[in-house]
Design a protein around this motif. Structure first.
Motif, PDB file in Angstrom:
ATOM      1  N   ARG A  71       0.860  -1.192   0.000  1.00  0.00           N
ATOM      2  CA  ARG A  71       0.000   0.000   0.000  1.00  0.00           C
ATOM      3  C   ARG A  71       0.887   1.230   0.000  1.00  0.00           C
ATOM      4  O   ARG A  71       1.809   1.339   0.799  1.00  0.00           O
ATOM      5  CB  ARG A  71      -0.915   0.012   1.218  1.00  0.00           C
ATOM      6  CG  ARG A  71      -2.016  -1.025   1.165  1.00  0.00           C
ATOM      7  CD  ARG A  71      -3.061  -0.701   2.186  1.00  0.00           C
ATOM      8  NE  ARG A  71      -4.138  -1.677   2.199  1.00  0.00           N
ATOM      9  CZ  ARG A  71      -5.188  -1.584   2.997  1.00  0.00           C
ATOM     10  NH1 ARG A  71      -5.302  -0.566   3.834  1.00  0.00           N
ATOM     11  NH2 ARG A  71      -6.125  -2.499   2.956  1.00  0.00           N
ATOM     12  N   THR A  72       0.567   2.134  -0.896  1.00  0.00           N
ATOM     13  CA  THR A  72       1.314   3.394  -0.969  1.00  0.00           C
ATOM     14  C   THR A  72       0.507   4.552  -0.414  1.00  0.00           C
ATOM     15  O   THR A  72       1.057   5.622  -0.182  1.00  0.00           O
ATOM     16  CB  THR A  72       1.725   3.713  -2.420  1.00  0.00           C
ATOM     17  OG1 THR A  72       0.550   3.730  -3.235  1.00  0.00           O
ATOM     18  CG2 THR A  72       2.701   2.667  -2.948  1.00  0.00           C
ATOM     19  N   ASP A  73      -0.799   4.341  -0.198  1.00  0.00           N
ATOM     20  CA  ASP A  73      -1.623   5.362   0.444  1.00  0.00           C
ATOM     21  C   ASP A  73      -1.318   5.335   1.941  1.00  0.00           C
ATOM     22  O   ASP A  73      -0.641   4.440   2.429  1.00  0.00           O
ATOM     23  CB  ASP A  73      -3.107   5.093   0.184  1.00  0.00           C
ATOM     24  CG  ASP A  73      -3.546   3.693   0.611  1.00  0.00           C
ATOM     25  OD1 ASP A  73      -2.713   2.761   0.537  1.00  0.00           O
ATOM     26  OD2 ASP A  73      -4.706   3.514   1.002  1.00  0.00           O
ATOM     27  N   TYR A  74      -1.826   6.309   2.664  1.00  0.00           N
ATOM     28  CA  TYR A  74      -1.586   6.332   4.107  1.00  0.00           C
ATOM     29  C   TYR A  74      -2.238   5.124   4.762  1.00  0.00           C
ATOM     30  O   TYR A  74      -3.400   4.811   4.514  1.00  0.00           O
ATOM     31  CB  TYR A  74      -2.133   7.621   4.738  1.00  0.00           C
ATOM     32  CG  TYR A  74      -2.036   7.596   6.240  1.00  0.00           C
ATOM     33  CD1 TYR A  74      -0.787   7.679   6.867  1.00  0.00           C
ATOM     34  CD2 TYR A  74      -3.156   7.424   7.036  1.00  0.00           C
ATOM     35  CE1 TYR A  74      -0.686   7.623   8.243  1.00  0.00           C
ATOM     36  CE2 TYR A  74      -3.064   7.367   8.412  1.00  0.00           C
ATOM     37  CZ  TYR A  74      -1.820   7.459   9.012  1.00  0.00           C
ATOM     38  OH  TYR A  74      -1.707   7.392  10.377  1.00  0.00           O
ATOM     39  N   VAL A  75      -1.477   4.444   5.595  1.00  0.00           N
ATOM     40  CA  VAL A  75      -1.991   3.313   6.369  1.00  0.00           C
ATOM     41  C   VAL A  75      -1.931   3.721   7.836  1.00  0.00           C
ATOM     42  O   VAL A  75      -0.857   4.054   8.351  1.00  0.00           O
ATOM     43  CB  VAL A  75      -1.157   2.035   6.118  1.00  0.00           C
ATOM     44  CG1 VAL A  75      -1.612   0.917   7.023  1.00  0.00           C
ATOM     45  CG2 VAL A  75      -1.258   1.620   4.651  1.00  0.00           C
ATOM     46  N   ASN A  76      -3.087   3.711   8.493  1.00  0.00           N
ATOM     47  CA  ASN A  76      -3.169   4.137   9.896  1.00  0.00           C
ATOM     48  C   ASN A  76      -2.090   3.473  10.741  1.00  0.00           C
ATOM     49  O   ASN A  76      -1.898   2.266  10.673  1.00  0.00           O
ATOM     50  CB  ASN A  76      -4.533   3.780  10.476  1.00  0.00           C
ATOM     51  CG  ASN A  76      -5.656   4.564   9.860  1.00  0.00           C
ATOM     52  OD1 ASN A  76      -5.614   4.899   8.683  1.00  0.00           O
ATOM     53  ND2 ASN A  76      -6.674   4.856  10.634  1.00  0.00           N
ATOM     54  N   SER A  81       6.291   4.543   3.755  1.00  0.00           N
ATOM     55  CA  SER A  81       5.519   4.170   2.574  1.00  0.00           C
ATOM     56  C   SER A  81       6.492   3.721   1.495  1.00  0.00           C
ATOM     57  O   SER A  81       7.548   4.340   1.343  1.00  0.00           O
ATOM     58  CB  SER A  81       4.698   5.362   2.071  1.00  0.00           C
ATOM     59  OG  SER A  81       3.930   5.002   0.958  1.00  0.00           O
ATOM     60  N   PRO A  82       6.178   2.672   0.803  1.00  0.00           N
ATOM     61  CA  PRO A  82       5.001   1.822   0.962  1.00  0.00           C
ATOM     62  C   PRO A  82       5.141   0.912   2.186  1.00  0.00           C
ATOM     63  O   PRO A  82       6.228   0.774   2.749  1.00  0.00           O
ATOM     64  CB  PRO A  82       4.971   0.998  -0.328  1.00  0.00           C
ATOM     65  CG  PRO A  82       6.409   0.890  -0.717  1.00  0.00           C
ATOM     66  CD  PRO A  82       7.043   2.204  -0.287  1.00  0.00           C
TER      67      PRO A  82
END
Length: 154
Positions: A71-76, A81-82
């Motif tokens: 995942r390259t979007d923000y991950v809580n 990143s990734p």
């Protein structure tokens, strides 16, 4: 004491693994229609360089599965990143407590590192205390709790 049969990990292959893999997905997400369909299974493996599905096998019998993707979007709760994200993790009830789940997470961790990531993230429902405990036993640390909301506007 009865010895525990040896199990091994290997990447999932389609169409050969569709039956057992789909069965475990249905057990994990019983309220989600189509999670065991070939289209959904193919989607879990794509793109090939950013997705990993491992099966735990005893002989030729699949007894566990772990699905992950980059995942390259923000991950809580993460700071890089990734990150690798454990999208699905299931062990057949008769095989729980025997190291299958821990080995699947280690395999996904190895894959995540091989993709240049420093973090592996996951989630569990607030009321799924068994999953939360399993995550902690595998070295995950809780980072935050979130309650999602929605409002219909149409």
């Amino acid at each position: 004491m009865t010895p525990v049969p040896a199990f091994r990990l290997r990447p999932a292959r389609l169409p050969d693994d569709a039956g057992p893999w789909g069965r475990m997905r249905r057990a994990l997400w019983p309220d989600e229609p189509g999670v065991d369909g070939m289209e959904e299974l193919r989607a879990a493996l794509a793109p090939a360089d950013a997705a990993c599905v491992l099966l735990a096998l005893v002989g030729d019998e699949a007894v566990g599965v772990a699905e992950a993707r980059l995942r390259t979007d923000y991950v809580n709760g993460t700071t890089t990143s990734p990150v690798g994200f454990l999208e699905a993790w299931y062990v057949e009830p008769d095989w729980r407590g025997r190291g299958v789940g821990r080995t699947l997470v280690q395999g996904i961790g190895d894959w995540t590192r091989s993709r240049g990531c420093a973090e592996l993230a996951s989630d569990a429902l607030l009321d799924n205390l068994v999953s939360q405990a399993a995550h902690r036993c595998c070295g995950f640390e809780e980072t935050e709790r979130v309650v999602y909301f929605r409002k219909r506007v149409a």
